[in-house]
Design a protein around this motif. Structure first.
Motif, PDB file in Angstrom:
ATOM      1  N   SER A   1      -3.289   7.448 -10.251  1.00 37.45           N
ATOM      2  CA  SER A   1      -3.551   7.258 -11.462  1.00 37.45           C
ATOM      3  C   SER A   1      -3.703   5.241 -10.942  1.00 37.45           C
ATOM      4  CB  SER A   1      -1.740   6.319 -11.772  1.00 37.45           C
ATOM      5  OG  SER A   1      -1.922   4.749 -13.005  1.00 37.45           O
ATOM      6  N   GLN A   2      -4.749   4.174 -12.216  1.00 41.01           N
ATOM      7  CA  GLN A   2      -5.483   3.295 -11.752  1.00 41.01           C
ATOM      8  C   GLN A   2      -4.155   2.365 -11.056  1.00 41.01           C
ATOM      9  OE1 GLN A   2      -7.925   1.611 -11.665  1.00 41.01           O
ATOM     10  NE2 GLN A   2      -8.751   3.810 -12.076  1.00 41.01           N
ATOM     11  N   ASP A   3      -3.003   2.734 -11.335  1.00 45.95           N
ATOM     12  CA  ASP A   3      -1.577   1.952 -10.943  1.00 45.95           C
ATOM     13  C   ASP A   3      -1.388   1.702  -9.511  1.00 45.95           C
ATOM     14  OD1 ASP A   3       0.187   1.279 -13.347  1.00 45.95           O
ATOM     15  OD2 ASP A   3       1.319   2.630 -13.928  1.00 45.95           O
ATOM     16  N   PHE A   4      -2.226   2.935  -8.948  1.00 45.72           N
ATOM     17  CA  PHE A   4      -1.410   3.450  -7.720  1.00 45.72           C
ATOM     18  C   PHE A   4      -2.655   2.652  -6.865  1.00 45.72           C
ATOM     19  CE2 PHE A   4      -1.557   6.130  -3.682  1.00 45.72           C
ATOM     20  CZ  PHE A   4       0.399   5.561  -3.196  1.00 45.72           C
ATOM     21  N   TYR A   5      -4.677   3.277  -7.482  1.00 47.38           N
ATOM     22  CA  TYR A   5      -5.235   2.399  -6.585  1.00 47.38           C
ATOM     23  C   TYR A   5      -5.149   0.705  -6.527  1.00 47.38           C
ATOM     24  CZ  TYR A   5      -8.102   6.759  -7.846  1.00 47.38           C
ATOM     25  OH  TYR A   5      -8.258   8.054  -7.294  1.00 47.38           O
ATOM     26  N   ASN A   6      -4.919   0.333  -7.889  1.00 47.70           N
ATOM     27  CA  ASN A   6      -4.233  -1.064  -7.586  1.00 47.70           C
ATOM     28  C   ASN A   6      -3.276  -1.486  -6.383  1.00 47.70           C
ATOM     29  OD1 ASN A   6      -5.746  -1.736  -9.835  1.00 47.70           O
ATOM     30  ND2 ASN A   6      -4.645  -1.206 -10.938  1.00 47.70           N
ATOM     31  N   ILE A   7      -2.020  -0.143  -7.114  1.00 46.86           N
ATOM     32  CA  ILE A   7      -1.140  -0.670  -5.375  1.00 46.86           C
ATOM     33  C   ILE A   7      -1.618  -0.668  -3.815  1.00 46.86           C
ATOM     34  CG2 ILE A   7       1.047   0.070  -3.906  1.00 46.86           C
ATOM     35  CD1 ILE A   7       1.699   0.920  -7.003  1.00 46.86           C
ATOM     36  N   CYS A   8      -2.497   0.410  -4.014  1.00 48.83           N
ATOM     37  CA  CYS A   8      -3.560   0.323  -2.319  1.00 48.83           C
ATOM     38  C   CYS A   8      -4.340  -1.277  -1.937  1.00 48.83           C
ATOM     39  CB  CYS A   8      -4.089   1.329  -2.632  1.00 48.83           C
ATOM     40  SG  CYS A   8      -2.745   3.138  -1.734  1.00 48.83           S
TER      41      CYS A   8
ATOM     42  N   MET B   1      -1.677  -3.477  -1.271  1.00 53.26           N
ATOM     43  CA  MET B   1      -0.812  -3.821  -0.103  1.00 53.26           C
ATOM     44  C   MET B   1      -2.240  -3.127   1.187  1.00 53.26           C
ATOM     45  SD  MET B   1       1.840  -0.743  -0.413  1.00 53.26           S
ATOM     46  CE  MET B   1       3.204  -1.900  -1.211  1.00 53.26           C
ATOM     47  N   GLY B   2      -3.370  -2.620   1.442  1.00 49.12           N
ATOM     48  CA  GLY B   2      -4.406  -2.089   1.817  1.00 49.12           C
ATOM     49  C   GLY B   2      -4.805  -1.355   2.408  1.00 49.12           C
ATOM     50  N   PHE B   3      -4.130   0.107   2.541  1.00 51.83           N
ATOM     51  CA  PHE B   3      -5.003   0.766   2.090  1.00 51.83           C
ATOM     52  C   PHE B   3      -6.753   1.676   2.322  1.00 51.83           C
ATOM     53  CE2 PHE B   3      -0.122   1.779   1.129  1.00 51.83           C
ATOM     54  CZ  PHE B   3       0.790   1.822   2.716  1.00 51.83           C
ATOM     55  N   ILE B   4      -6.421   2.344   3.755  1.00 47.13           N
ATOM     56  CA  ILE B   4      -7.777   2.233   2.909  1.00 47.13           C
ATOM     57  C   ILE B   4      -8.038   3.918   2.345  1.00 47.13           C
ATOM     58  CG2 ILE B   4     -10.093   3.419   4.687  1.00 47.13           C
ATOM     59  CD1 ILE B   4      -9.547   0.496   4.293  1.00 47.13           C
ATOM     60  N   LEU B   5      -8.377   3.944   1.175  1.00 53.06           N
ATOM     61  CA  LEU B   5      -8.349   5.712   0.667  1.00 53.06           C
ATOM     62  C   LEU B   5     -10.160   6.141   0.694  1.00 53.06           C
ATOM     63  CD1 LEU B   5      -6.484   4.184  -2.798  1.00 53.06           C
ATOM     64  CD2 LEU B   5      -5.796   4.614  -0.868  1.00 53.06           C
ATOM     65  N   TRP B   6      -9.214   7.966   0.738  1.00 55.44           N
ATOM     66  CA  TRP B   6     -10.109   8.640   0.586  1.00 55.44           C
ATOM     67  C   TRP B   6     -10.272   9.191  -0.966  1.00 55.44           C
ATOM     68  CZ3 TRP B   6     -11.592  13.313   4.611  1.00 55.44           C
ATOM     69  CH2 TRP B   6     -12.112  14.177   3.870  1.00 55.44           C
ATOM     70  N   ALA B   7     -10.728   8.819  -1.947  1.00 56.42           N
ATOM     71  CA  ALA B   7     -10.931   9.428  -3.577  1.00 56.42           C
ATOM     72  C   ALA B   7     -11.276  10.443  -3.673  1.00 56.42           C
ATOM     73  CB  ALA B   7     -11.212   7.937  -4.078  1.00 56.42           C
ATOM     74  N   GLU B   8     -11.188  11.866  -4.583  1.00 61.15           N
ATOM     75  CA  GLU B   8     -11.858  13.121  -4.569  1.00 61.15           C
ATOM     76  C   GLU B   8     -11.805  13.953  -5.274  1.00 61.15           C
ATOM     77  OE1 GLU B   8      -8.825  16.123  -2.290  1.00 61.15           O
ATOM     78  OE2 GLU B   8      -9.637  14.597  -1.059  1.00 61.15           O
ATOM     79  N   ILE B   9     -12.266  14.380  -6.278  1.00 60.37           N
ATOM     80  CA  ILE B   9     -12.699  15.176  -7.445  1.00 60.37           C
ATOM     81  C   ILE B   9     -11.275  16.670  -6.669  1.00 60.37           C
ATOM     82  CG2 ILE B   9     -14.522  14.348  -8.246  1.00 60.37           C
ATOM     83  CD1 ILE B   9     -16.316  16.907  -7.438  1.00 60.37           C
ATOM     84  N   PRO B  10     -11.011  17.169  -8.279  1.00 60.71           N
ATOM     85  CA  PRO B  10     -10.238  18.816  -7.886  1.00 60.71           C
ATOM     86  C   PRO B  10     -11.611  20.177  -7.496  1.00 60.71           C
ATOM     87  CG  PRO B  10     -10.444  18.647 -10.497  1.00 60.71           C
ATOM     88  CD  PRO B  10     -10.904  16.758  -9.713  1.00 60.71           C
ATOM     89  N   PHE B  11     -12.465  19.800  -6.901  1.00 61.44           N
ATOM     90  CA  PHE B  11     -13.286  20.744  -6.826  1.00 61.44           C
ATOM     91  C   PHE B  11     -13.054  21.442  -5.524  1.00 61.44           C
ATOM     92  CE2 PHE B  11     -18.225  21.787  -5.372  1.00 61.44           C
ATOM     93  CZ  PHE B  11     -17.997  23.629  -5.822  1.00 61.44           C
TER      94      PHE B  11
END
Length: 755
Positions: free
Chosen positions: A325-332, A335-345
């Motif tokens: 969700s965009q809500d979660f990305y915005n919160i990250c 808060m400063g979390f480093i994210l790994w974002a992926e597709i469902p392959f």
């Protein structure tokens, strides 16, 4: 000006088949509000029988009086997993992929009054849509909500893969200095239109601005000095870029994008650097579902998840296995979390060209819709896609996805999560910028010490490749307890031993660019039935309802958190039969004091894990207290005459496969295959075979032996309608065996069993 209206209330929903596009709800339709998930119960109760099908939503649209020339978009924040949108019976949009935003300009379909929005959402298996197969529930529904967006004829583009129409990126060019690159994509711009970019710091002071003539691609660069950098969880400082589209003295459209100035890179020998500072990435993976909610989370639940991960002390999150969700990305970002974002392959590649196009579509949407999130540093192109054998077409597809990610976003790195049995020397390990492996040594296979042996061997073989651990974990069910815990007992004590080992070896290897626990929270997998808990994967640090922190939550707190941590383990193992017990404590303090019934017993120095041996229990209840600095924790244990039966899981071992099923069988030559009707064969679907005890034993033993893991019958249920024949080209073959021989032997054994 742009206006956004949430369409939350007054929807009607049905699972009943419809002969035509419904213009109104039927008699038995259910009144629902959005977000809505139709598998919130049956997707978590086990049985591999959650509802998968076409469902309909209908809503009457009451439009406000609009300024002439207004365009009206319907925005779907997610619809799992394919969707058809109708306005007044006319098809306005279709979309394939259950995790991303899509929009439709519905202006031309609307009438002055009495408009009806009809939406068909389908979570059935479809060969061309990913995920094809995975170890989690494929929940259905309009689970992130629907909006109406009203914009003038000239506006920031809403039609490009669900993106914002404004992009912001930066390059650090000196000490606290950066070049800010801005793009505003304007639809139907007139010659006099302008875009004003204004940059604000976190205190809302203007630090820069630039005005450009509006165009299809309005481009600007600004050099900024004296910047406050975005330093991850240590200091997630965000600027705001405001883009105003104006015509003469009127604002037509407006967008705001938050931006953190940061640079990063990965050194294969040292690890991850953020703004030139070595920052080992240590954190968790996260699935987005919740107990009795499924996927239908609101901002409140997303925020709570992030706060719990922050409390843990993690600095990175792998967002598995799809766009969140965009809500979660915005919160990250905040808060400063480093994210790994992926597709469902994930897990299984469908060879259809249309399926690969769906991968390309989902990657394109993921990157375009999330380009502005400073928290994202890595794009993931696949997860365990070689559960079966690698093949040239798969490698080609992966290379194309990797190239696409770099084309769409040259500023970030690519990664992928490899299945444990993929050989170290496989060419897939050279595709992405960095890579990670999913390892479960000490749970599904091997010994705990195999983890460090494998990591060190890979690091020695590929010193120029940055390696991480994308998944590691084991099941822990808080009911079960054991004084002699072992793999497979599902006890909280074995889960603790497993993670104590993993936390230690990870801490000793800072060159691991990132490690992600599987998983932060238990999550729904309706096909599973393990440890007496159906419909769940129980590897979380917390329970599916987010109510209970397992002991291992506090272990990682002791390693990662800067706040004082002090926790007595095995509190739920409250009834004991021994006269003397061991008391284990997790803490980030240098020493811990032990008190029994208020009387000081012992002080121990240590690091992270403290064990007090031979602590006496009296008859009845004994209170154990530990202290460290200003912190204290207390547990109470009862002396019991007999062992408490619910602490021990009694499980049918026949549901677990063996890893030596092919031993003493000649697997170098294939035998002719027969397919006698009325008997099982490799042509039967997995779900059909699994319904027969004898046939399922053949299946579980065969796949366990091929994978080198003791798999449970329930874990194979995720394969559903797959057949062994269909998976033949993906079957891993051990040395001295060939795939044709494997398939013919399995088929021979299945043909002995009548349906």
């Amino acid at each position: 000006m742009r206006n956004v209206y949430k369409l939350e209330n007054d929807w009607f929903f049905t699972k009943e088949p419809q002969d035509q596009v419904p213009a109104a709800p039927g008699q038995n339709w259910e009144a629902v509000t959005l977000p809505h998930c139709w598998n919130r119960y049956d997707g978590q109760d086990g049985g591999a029988d959650f509802y998968r099908g076409k469902c309909w939503y209908v809503k009457n649209l009451k439009l406000p009086v609009l300024k002439p020339g207004t365009r009206i978009y319907a925005e779907f924040l997610a619809a799992a997993s394919s969707c058809e949108v109708y306005v007044n019976g006319q098809k306005a949009a279709t979309h394939e992929g259950g995790y991303s935003i899509f929009r439709a300009d519905i202006t031309s379909y609307l009438k002055d009054t009495d408009n009806v929005l009809s939406v068909m959402v389908n979570n059935q298996h479809q060969d061309q849509i990913y995920p094809q197969m995975a170890d989690f529930t494929f929940y259905g529904g309009l689970y992130r909500g629907v909006n109406l967006i009203f914009v003038p004829e000239t506006h920031f583009d809403l039609d490009y893969h669900g993106s914002q129409g404004v992009t912001v990126s930066s390059e650090i060019t000196g000490d606290k200095q950066a070049k800010l690159t801005l793009h505003a994509y304007v639809k139907n711009a007139k010659e006099t239109d302008q875009v004003l970019f204004t940059i604000y710091d976190q205190e809302k002071n203007i630090v820069g601005s630039i005005t450009r003539p509006a165009a299809e691609d309005t481009f600007a660069e600004v050099l900024l000095m004296d910047l406050h950098l975005w330093q991850g969880v240590e200091d997630p400082y965000l600027y705001t870029v405001e883009a105003i589209l104006s015509r003469h003295n009127e604002v037509l459209d407006e967008m705001q994008v938050r931006h953190g100035f940061r640079s990063f890179y990965v050194d294969p020998q040292k690890g991850f650097y953020l703004n030139g500072i070595l920052t080992p990435l240590r954190g968790v993976s996260r699935h987005q579902d919740r107990l009795d909610i499924g996927y239908a989370l609101t901002y409140k639940e997303h925020l709570e998840d992030a706060q719990l991960i922050k409390e843990l002390g993690a600095n990175t999150i792998r967002l598995a296995h799809y766009q969140h969700s965009q809500d979660f990305y915005n919160i990250c970002d905040e808060m400063g979390f480093i994210l790994w974002a992926e597709i469902p392959f994930i897990s299984s590649m469908n060879p259809l060209p249309e399926a690969h196009q769906n991968c390309i579509s989902q990657m394109t949407e993921l990157i375009n819709q999330n380009y502005n999130h400073s928290s994202i540093c890595f794009w993931g192109i696949s997860n365990e896609i070689t559960i079966g054998e690698s093949n040239p077409q798969l490698v080609k597809n992966l290379k194309e996805l990797n190239a696409l990610a770099h084309k769409l976003d040259p500023s970030r790195l690519t990664t992928m999560a490899q299945v444990s049995n993929l050989p170290m020397e496989d060419e897939q390990n050279q595709i992405t910028d960095v890579l990670s492996y999913n390892h479960y040594f000490g749970w599904y296979q091997g010994e705990l010490t195999d983890n460090e042996k494998w990591l060190d061997a890979f690091h020695a073989m590929h010193p120029d490749r940055a390696l991480g651990i994308s998944e590691y974990g084991c099941e822990g069910i808080i009911t079960y307890h054991n004084d002699a815990p072992k793999a497979g007992d599902y006890s909280e004590e074995y889960q603790a031993l497993y993670h104590e080992h993993m936390a230690k070896i990870i801490d000793e290897r800072p060159w691991l660019w990132a490690t992600h626990i599987w998983n932060m929270f238990d999550f729904g997998c309706d096909a599973r039935d393990e440890g007496g808990v159906a419909g769940r994967n129980n590897k979380g640090l917390m329970t599916l309802d987010r109510k209970i922190k397992k002991d291992i939550f506090y272990l990682y707190q002791a390693y990662w958190s800067k706040a004082p941590v002090l926790h007595i383990c095995s509190k739920r193992y409250a009834k004991r039969t021994q006269d003397m017990i061991s008391v284990k404590v997790y803490s980030n303090q240098p020493e811990v004091e032990l008190y029994v019934d208020g009387v000081f017993v012992e002080k121990k120095p240590g690091s992270h894990v403290f064990v007090f041996e031979n602590v006496a229990l009296k008859d009845g209840f004994t209170s154990i207290t530990v202290k460290a600095g200003a912190s204290s924790d207390t547990a109470c244990f009862e002396k019991a005459a007999e062992p408490y039966a619910p602490y021990v899981l009694i499980e049918d071992e026949s549901n677990t496969g063996v890893t030596n099923w092919f031993d003493n069988v000649d697997m170098t030559k294939a035998q002719p295959m027969t397919f006698n009707e009325g008997y099982f064969s490799i042509k039967d679907q997995m779900k059909v075979i699994l319904k027969n005890d004898e046939a399922s034993t053949v299946l579980v033993n065969a796949i366990s032996s091929l994978m080198g893991m003791k798999l449970k019958k329930s874990m194979l249920a995720i394969m559903g309608s797959q057949t062994l024949e269909g998976l033949a080209d993906k079957m891993p073959a051990k040395e001295g065996m060939n795939v044709d021989a494997i398939m013919s032997y399995i088929n021979t054994e299945l043909q002995k069993i009548a349906k």
